[in-house]
Design an enzyme around this catalytic site. Structure first.
Site, PDB file in Angstrom:
ATOM      1  N   GLU A  13       0.809  -1.227   0.000  1.00 49.53           N
ATOM      2  CA  GLU A  13       0.000   0.000   0.000  1.00 49.53           C
ATOM      3  C   GLU A  13       0.838   1.270   0.000  1.00 49.53           C
ATOM      4  O   GLU A  13       0.494   2.265  -0.641  1.00 49.53           O
ATOM      5  CB  GLU A  13      -0.951   0.026   1.215  1.00 49.53           C
ATOM      6  CG  GLU A  13      -2.130  -0.936   1.115  1.00 49.53           C
ATOM      7  CD  GLU A  13      -1.746  -2.376   1.431  1.00 49.53           C
ATOM      8  OE1 GLU A  13      -0.614  -2.611   1.904  1.00 49.53           O
ATOM      9  OE2 GLU A  13      -2.585  -3.273   1.218  1.00 49.53           O
TER      10      GLU A  13
ATOM     11  N   HIS B 139     -11.514  -4.890   7.720  1.00 52.33           N
ATOM     12  CA  HIS B 139     -12.560  -5.198   6.729  1.00 52.33           C
ATOM     13  C   HIS B 139     -13.918  -4.798   7.271  1.00 52.33           C
ATOM     14  O   HIS B 139     -14.644  -5.666   7.719  1.00 52.33           O
ATOM     15  CB  HIS B 139     -12.658  -6.671   6.371  1.00 52.33           C
ATOM     16  CG  HIS B 139     -11.463  -7.265   5.775  1.00 52.33           C
ATOM     17  ND1 HIS B 139     -10.537  -7.964   6.485  1.00 52.33           N
ATOM     18  CD2 HIS B 139     -11.049  -7.298   4.490  1.00 52.33           C
ATOM     19  CE1 HIS B 139      -9.596  -8.399   5.674  1.00 52.33           C
ATOM     20  NE2 HIS B 139      -9.870  -8.006   4.471  1.00 52.33           N
TER      21      HIS B 139
END
Ligand SMILES: Cc1ncc(C[n+]2csc(CCOP(=O)(O)OP(=O)(O)O)c2C)c(N)n1
Ligand SMILES: [Mg+2]
Length: 786
Positions: free
Chosen positions: A525, A592
């Site tokens: 990322e 998540h």
């Protein structure tokens, strides 16, 4: 330095002598700079002494169109490529905010942080292929690495994407090298390794030089680097005949001819074949120690200090020049003296240019004050303040302003004779405030016609027959139009390419637009963000995808320190309109996908943050942002991809304005303010409350940065007198942010007839599953409300 066939001895000699002179000038700047800081004329100083010779060698292969992404030791490199002067060196040290004197940073960051200007005064691109470029430095060690990847990748994209080859403001057939520099100790950072691996995979023209002086402040290599050698450590990355990977070179920081040859050889491969190269420059020194914060005698042994004197690269270069009879002792002595003089003159000029405008302002202010007098006991105070101000030897602008504020407190409200003084000082204060806002606080966001706030709204158009489809199809079809409309648009991320992202918002588009424009990346990322920055700095329009909002944290340092501040820290000299695309909301466990919005919005001022409630709004934000020069984060609502939405007739055209909330439901009893996925939950509550005759006005803020620029929420509260801020962030998080903006910022306090409330996540962590998300860990404050 070798003498090739095209060069006669005089040319060769002149070059060597010019290089020797530059090395000496640079060293003298460091010495004088340190003195300036220690004498209190600069807050801090960090310099490039001991690194001069390798940088001169590198500069010989740095061509127009190339980019640098480096750190605070690179003053000699910047001077050698002609993008930094001795006067600018001191302008940076003093923090001169005038772009004419300090064109890289305008005093916004500490000294020896370099940048060139990619934009003209109107915010338009200059021709970057005709100048030598440096991306703007940041202080966090290794923070320059992620963007380096993107700067290098841009060359590969320009070389391979035929449609872009007309874009000659940024590239000539992808021949540009991205030069990185980093200290030996900073290679311990994850950013470094992530970048190294990614560039090895991508095979891009990235050339990293590690300036190895054996220390990271006081901590020696044995605590920093396995095997105490970054080049040994990286051997597994070395390219073999049938593999990808790196060319790795080793050089000595004092070996002028060897370094010149090494850079020539390495950069030729890098530029022509797009093979990344690592130059490990060992045996570098720090004659003046790390910085003005301390002295290296405290932690280096006597032997080490003596070694640093013996291996001083400038002394070694001098010895080499004499040994090969390029020059004489006398000639070199006079060059050294000349260098001292040049540095001194530069310092004096820079000091004058920095101080004269401030002194002039002080003079004008003192004239304003002394032109209005009366006989009041408080005059003594005023005279004292004036005398203090006029005596300051190293004046600052804030001295003027704080003196004005103090004097204003001494002027009696009723004093007629001082009335003109009061009026004059008040108007001076206002004028000064606006001048200094421009001087010190401008360009956090784009200020040109390409500001995202200036993109006009185009509403989505629907008709009777507009079909209902899964939200992700609207996104996909909208992206399809955007990719055909903007040839410079690229997107990349984990599962972005072949799969078309984990939620299929790009389904089929890689096949249509190619794997240069729509690309899979490794799980990295931080360098996904950096990749975006580097590409955007070279004229591409990247949408960098972070798979889930929770994992944005891996890239947050780079967003916060680098991307969000690029425009600001160059005072409008560079822009990187990266769009970070991610998805989140609705707590289903710790990851998540949560909603840690306050953590993010409070760390990336300089970017905009869009929190669409559905995929139509998300598409509208992409359409808006691609018309603008501002970087932004768009958080798509994760649970909306498969919910039905009406397809707008004007896909790719409709644009959602930033900072403009939408009233989702009109009501009269209470204003509910929320965003993203919470809009749908709030709508459910609004329906339930109708049964009990409670009428809610539901507002979707749509963007958290900027926030409700037209005070629409205030207008609603004027009607309802009550407000609830609702989201899934922690208590004191984004609901508190919204409350501050509305109650304090918009002045809603005066229209409330009951306390403003927040309804948000737990002061805790959410357990997985629907039930885990539902239950709270604290007793209800209002047990009578069900
Ligand atoms: C992320 C981060 N951590 C710590 C620092 C403080 N710091 C500034 S320079 C430095 C040492 C860097 O050493 P090295 O990379 O070898 O470069 P050198 O100064 O030796 O050229 C440290 C720890 C910082 N700027 N950024
Ligand atoms: Mg070091």
């Amino acid at each position: 330095m070798t003498m090739d066939n095209s060069m006669n001895f005089d040319d060769f000699k002149n070059q060597v002598i010019a290089d020797y002179k530059l090395a000496n000038i640079s060293r003298e700047l460091s010495i004088l700079g340190r003195k300036e800081a220690l004498m209190g004329r600069a807050k801090f100083g960090i310099f490039g002494d001991g690194k001069e010779i390798a940088q001169i060698a590198l500069a010989k292969v740095f061509q127009n169109g190339d980019f640098r992404s480096g750190y605070y030791r690179d003053q000699t490199l910047m001077m050698a490529i002609g993008e930094f002067t001795a006067e600018e060196f001191f302008a940076q040290l003093y923090g001169n905010p005038d772009l004419n004197d300090n064109p890289g940073t305008a005093g916004r960051i500490m000294n020896n942080h370099f940048a060139t200007r990619s934009l003209d005064e109107t915010g338009n691109w200059k021709d970057l292929t005709k100048q030598k470029n440096s991306s703007p430095d940041i202080s966090p060690t290794a923070g320059q690495m992620p963007r380096l990847l993107g700067l290098a990748l841009a060359s590969k994209i320009y070389r391979n994407e035929k449609e872009l080859q007309q874009k000659n403001k940024f590239s000539v057939n992808g021949n540009e090298v991205a030069f990185g520099t980093i200290g030996d100790a900073s290679t311990s950072e994850g950013h470094f390794f992530e970048t190294i691996n990614a560039a090895g995979v991508l095979q891009v023209p990235m050339a990293i030089s590690v300036w190895d002086d054996g220390y990271g402040i006081s901590v020696p290599k044995k605590f920093q680097t396995t095997k105490q050698s970054i080049s040994e450590l990286l051997k597994g990355f070395e390219k073999e005949e049938d593999t990808n990977g790196y060319k790795i070179f080793k050089g000595k920081g004092w070996d002028y001819p060897g370094l010149c040859q090494m850079y020539e050889e390495g950069i030729k491969i890098c530029r022509e074949q797009h093979i990344p190269v690592l130059f490990h420059i060992e045996e570098m020194t720090q004659p003046l120690g790390h910085s003005t914060s301390g002295s290296h005698e405290r932690y280096k042994s006597a032997e080490r200090l003596q070694w640093e004197i013996d291996f001083d690269p400038i002394i070694r270069m001098r010895e080499w020049i004499l040994s090969v009879n390029i020059s004489t002792e006398n000639e070199l002595d006079s060059i050294e003296n000349e260098a001292k003089e040049i540095a001194k003159v530069a310092k004096n000029n820079a000091l004058d240019k920095y101080l004269n405008p401030i002194k002039k302002e002080r003079e004008e202010l003192l004239n304003i004050i002394s032109s209005s007098m009366c006989h009041c006991v408080k005059d003594d105070h005023i005279k004292k303040l004036m005398s203090e101000l006029s005596r300051t030897t190293f004046p600052q602008r804030k001295d003027n302003t704080s003196t004005v504020k103090k004097i204003l407190r001494y002027i009696c409200q009723t004093c007629d004779s001082k009335k003109p003084l009061k009026e004059n000082l008040l108007s001076w204060k206002e004028k000064n405030k606006s001048e200094n806002a421009k001087r010190y606080n401008s360009f956090l966001y784009c200020e040109s016609a390409k500001s995202a706030l200036k993109v006009s709204e185009v509403k989505p158009i629907f008709n009777e027959s507009s079909p209902l489809v899964n939200g992700r199809e609207i996104l996909r079809d909208n992206f399809d139009i955007l990719f055909s409309k903007y040839p410079e648009l690229v997107t990349f991320g984990e599962d972005t390419g072949s799969l078309g992202d984990v939620n299929q918002g790009l389904e089929g588009l890689q096949a249509k637009y190619g794997d240069i424009r729509i690309t899979d990346t490794g799980i990295r990322e931080n360098t996904i963000v950096g990749q975006g920055i580097g590409l955007a700095l070279r004229g591409l329009r990247p949408i960098a995808e972070i798979q889930y909002f929770d994992y944005l944290l891996y890239g947050l340092q780079t967003l916060s320190d680098d991307l969000a501040t690029i425009h600001y820290r160059t005072k409008g000299g560079q822009k990187a309109p990266v769009i970070i695309r991610t998805r989140g909301h609705r707590l289903v466990g710790i990851w998540h996908s949560g909603s840690p919005l306050s953590m993010v919005i409070n760390s990336i001022r300089g970017m905009y943050v869009c929190v669409p409630r559905n995929l139509t709004q998300a598409a509208g934000f992409y359409n808006t942002l691609l018309e603008s020069d501002d970087p932004a984060l768009v958080i798509e609502p994760l649970n909306a991809y498969r919910l039905k939405e009406k397809v707008p007739l004007n896909l790719g055209e409709f644009k959602i304005p930033l900072g403009v909330p939408e009233i989702i439901e009109e009501g009269t009893d209470i204003t509910i303010v929320t965003y993203g996925s919470c809009v749908r939950i709030a709508l459910d509550a609004v329906e339930q409350l109708k049964e009990f005759k409670i009428s809610c006005e539901l507002i979707d803020v749509q963007t958290l940065l900027p926030f409700d620029i037209n005070n629409l929420i205030l207008e609603s509260i004027k009607k309802t007198g009550k407000v609830l801020f609702f989201d899934e962030d922690v208590p004191g998080g984004a609901t508190a942010y919204m409350m501050q903006k509305v109650v304090e910022g918009q002045g809603a306090f005066y229209y409330l007839d009951t306390e403003p409330k927040t309804l948000c996540g737990n002061d805790h962590r959410p357990a997985y599953s629907a039930d885990g998300d539902y239950y709270e860990n604290k007793p209800s404050k209002y047990p009578f409300i069900y």
